[in-house]
Design a protein around this motif. Structure first.
Motif: not given
Length: 217
Positions: A175-190
């Motif tokens: 899932v992509p998570i917004m780290m800030s208003e302009t910065h998004c990172r893909v995160v993996r949850v197991s």
């Protein structure tokens, strides 16, 4: 150069680039090779079908660049026999690739236009085990049970618990998570039992998820 040669060359170039990142999952690459990306690319962008560029779709959506889409799917570690949920159908390309590996894929999108187009694209590609449905991607999928893998392609501000609860033990959520208003990172949850382990993977071009169904598109 014929379309077929272009397709072969585009695939081969992508494989070489991703091998440099350590991505060489053969079952995934076989599924990608079997899925003609041109079937999912709007006519005016056919020349970019196998490029790393994002491709505009209707309703303000977009198709991930070729490398990025395969990188996302690699993070899921797909296996045969799995049940997959995708939130954000887009063109249907990633759902088609997953459908060539998994037992069943349910993909949802808030826009009826994208749902209808993706269904046609999947039919052209000969993929029959993908269900495309218009639904509110911010609300989970009540009544659908659990899934082995979940791929979300619209960003949340924090980990969406309603989707974590749809995971089986041993399941994976990307899932992509917004780290800030302009910065998004893909995160993996197991998930292992009641424990959830999180890995931050790489930056992504996604924008925050929009709640509710689209009324007119």
């Amino acid at each position: 150069m014929s379309g077929r040669v272009s397709e072969q060359e585009g695939f081969a170039a992508m494989v070489l680039r991703l091998r440099g990142e350590g991505i060489s999952n053969q079952s995934l690459l076989n599924a990608v090779e079997q899925t003609q990306r041109g079937h999912f690319t709007p006519p005016q962008f056919q020349a970019d079908a196998y490029s790393q560029r994002t491709i505009p779709l209707d309703c303000g959506s977009f198709m991930e660049g070729y490398d990025f889409a395969v990188r996302l799917l690699h993070c899921l570690n797909l296996k045969s026999g799995q049940r997959i949920l995708e939130v954000g159908t887009g063109s249907g390309f990633t759902a088609a690739v997953m459908g060539r590996i998994a037992e069943r894929v349910l993909t949802i999108d808030r826009y009826q236009t994208l749902v209808a187009t993706a269904q046609k694209n999947l039919e052209k590609s000969g993929v029959r085990n993908v269900i495309v449905r218009q639904a509110d991607g911010s609300a989970g999928v009540p009544g659908e049970g659990t899934f082995d893998r979940i791929l979300i392609t619209a960003a949340f501000n924090s980990l969406p618990r309603m989707f974590s609860d749809h995971l089986v033990s041993g399941g994976t959520l990307v899932v992509p998570i917004m780290m800030s208003e302009t910065h998004c990172r893909v995160v993996r949850v197991s998930r292992t039992g009641s424990r959830f382990d999180r890995e931050d993977l790489f930056d992504a071009p996604y924008i925050p998820i929009v709640m509710q169904l689209a009324s007119y598109l």
